[in-house]
Write a protein that holds these residues in place. Structure first.
Motif, PDB file in Angstrom:
ATOM      1  N   LYS A  54       0.840  -1.192   0.000  1.00  0.00           N
ATOM      2  CA  LYS A  54       0.000   0.000   0.000  1.00  0.00           C
ATOM      3  C   LYS A  54       0.878   1.247   0.000  1.00  0.00           C
ATOM      4  N   SER A  55       0.356   2.320  -0.564  1.00  0.00           N
ATOM      5  CA  SER A  55       1.089   3.578  -0.601  1.00  0.00           C
ATOM      6  C   SER A  55       0.946   4.302   0.734  1.00  0.00           C
ATOM      7  N   ARG A  56       1.755   5.328   0.926  1.00  0.00           N
ATOM      8  CA  ARG A  56       1.669   6.107   2.161  1.00  0.00           C
ATOM      9  C   ARG A  56       0.306   6.780   2.283  1.00  0.00           C
ATOM     10  N   THR A  57      -0.220   7.252   1.161  1.00  0.00           N
ATOM     11  CA  THR A  57      -1.541   7.899   1.193  1.00  0.00           C
ATOM     12  C   THR A  57      -2.612   6.901   1.629  1.00  0.00           C
ATOM     13  N   GLN A  58      -2.543   5.695   1.088  1.00  0.00           N
ATOM     14  CA  GLN A  58      -3.517   4.665   1.475  1.00  0.00           C
ATOM     15  C   GLN A  58      -3.377   4.298   2.948  1.00  0.00           C
ATOM     16  N   LEU A  59      -2.137   4.153   3.408  1.00  0.00           N
ATOM     17  CA  LEU A  59      -1.913   3.798   4.810  1.00  0.00           C
ATOM     18  C   LEU A  59      -2.445   4.874   5.739  1.00  0.00           C
ATOM     19  N   ALA A  60      -2.154   6.135   5.432  1.00  0.00           N
ATOM     20  CA  ALA A  60      -2.623   7.239   6.285  1.00  0.00           C
ATOM     21  C   ALA A  60      -4.136   7.256   6.341  1.00  0.00           C
ATOM     22  N   SER A  61      -4.769   6.996   5.197  1.00  0.00           N
ATOM     23  CA  SER A  61      -6.238   6.989   5.160  1.00  0.00           C
ATOM     24  C   SER A  61      -6.806   5.805   5.931  1.00  0.00           C
TER      25      SER A  61
END
Length: 403
Positions: A54-61
């Motif tokens: 997963k990308s950082r954006t996905q993880l943060a979300s």
């Protein structure tokens, strides 16, 4: 040269090599190899381990974290070499910077797992993904159990390409909150568990973690093959009958570390589906009941074994039905030291409706399945998860307290 002297020189060499490998930033002895992770960082690492790519954006979300918090956590992981990043490939016509996907670097650390009983010793070495890189199963000598286990652990460490994060030991006993042992399985009382922990800690300068073998296997599966399940109830059929419940990846221990003792729901005076009970029923010595021997008996459709299955299987219906009422799990998984085909036959005799009441909506029933791996090596593999759980994932593992 005297073989005893050579033996201990080999152990000393392995221990010195490993001690040099595992020291990070000056940590020594029982200090944790990856100190200072916060609860948020444990949460992020748990999620990346179970949801790689997963990308950082996905993880943060997904984790409801700010980008700043996630960036700080990933930076700390990078310092310890725990994370690998892979930039995605641009598709035709795509513009802009492609996202970077994160996953745990499995080779960052390796971990040792042990399971021993009076007749066998199993040792494995796994990476952070749980993949087994080394395994050993050998007979336990009548004398010298401590030395045997130390030697097998040294062999497991010998060619490790990664530093060892710790040693996990699945024990046939209940472990107190302070790391002390009590209520050891009666057939295993003679095993020098305390001396084993002392010897390992002294020789390898690594933390040694103890866990009840059923709790250990339950946690391992709930963070691996059954990670998508919210609640897993595991039952082990070994020298006794044990159970462990895991909720959202964490062992449910109860007030005094003795929760989910499903064996207590089968009356002590009644037949219990354990190796000890099966040996008595078959009229043979306990140590003869290897997985291979029992598989052969089942393949031959041995009458005594089939009678035992037909009698003991239904006896599990009431305790499993009670476990559904207590924990309402997604899955009930059975394992231990019986072959998978015998465990499947026992499960086929079980009903899960023992506490359903006419006119009242029954609780949703879980799947009832046999563990993918059984036997001593499977339990040692589960034990190798203990150092990872404690050091990296923020899940409680009990440091052996032999003094």
């Amino acid at each position: 040269m005297n073989m005893t002297i050579l033996y201990f020189r080999i152990l000393d060499f392995f221990a010195e090599q490993q001690a040099g490998d595992v020291l990070l930033d000056g940590t020594k002895d029982d200090e944790l190899p990856v100190p200072g992770l916060t609860e948020v960082e444990h949460q992020v690492l748990r999620y990346i381990r179970q949801n790689p790519g997963k990308s950082r954006t996905q993880l943060a979300s997904d984790l409801n974290l700010s980008k700043a918090m996630l960036t700080k956590a990933v930076a700390n992981f990078d310092k310890a070499g725990l994370i690998q990043e892979e930039r995605s490939q641009q598709e035709n016509g795509e513009r802009g910077k492609p996202p970077v996907f994160l996953s745990v670097r499995s080779s960052a650390f390796h971990s040792i797992g042990i399971y021993a009983h009076r007749h066998l010793c199993a040792v494995v070495r796994t990476d952070l993904s749980g993949k087994v890189h080394y395994s050993s199963l050998r007979e336990m000598p009548q004398e010298g159990a401590v030395e045997t286990i130390i030697f097998e652990v040294a062999r497991a460490m010998e060619n490790s390409p990664s530093p060892i994060i710790g040693i996990g030991h699945a024990v046939p006993a209940i472990v107190g909150e302070g790391g002390e042992l009590f209520e050891v399985t009666p057939t295993q009382v003679g095993l020098p568990l305390v001396d084993i922990a002392k010897g390992l800690r002294s020789r390898f300068k690594l933390p040694v973690y103890w866990e009840n073998d059923a709790f250990c296997s339950a946690a391992y599966m709930a963070n691996g093959a059954y990670a998508a399940k919210r609640c897993v109830f595991y039952t082990t059929f070994g020298f006794g009958v044990g159970g462990g419940a895991v909720v959202k990846g964490e062992v449910f221990r109860g007030a005094f570390n003795q929760a989910a003792n499903i064996g207590a729901l089968i009356p002590e005076t009644g037949p219990r589906p354990s190796l000890t009970d099966l040996a008595r029923h078959l009229g043979c010595e306990l140590e003869t009941l290897s997985l291979e021997h029992l598989s052969a008996l089942y393949a031959e459709r041995d009458g005594k074994l089939l009678d035992w299955i037909a009698d003991r299987g239904p006896r599990l219906s009431e305790p499993f039905s009670a476990a559904i009422q207590f924990f309402n799990p997604d899955a009930i998984v059975v394992g231990g030291f019986l072959p998978r085909e015998i465990l499947s036959a026992l499960c086929a005799e079980v009903t899960l409706t023992g506490y359903d009441i006419s006119g009242r909506r029954p609780l949703t029933k879980p799947v009832l399945e046999v563990a993918g791996l059984v036997g001593p090596l499977a339990t040692a593999e589960a034990a190798s998860f203990l150092p990872v759980a404690q050091n990296l994932l923020g899940q409680k593992a009990l440091i052996a307290a032999p003094d």
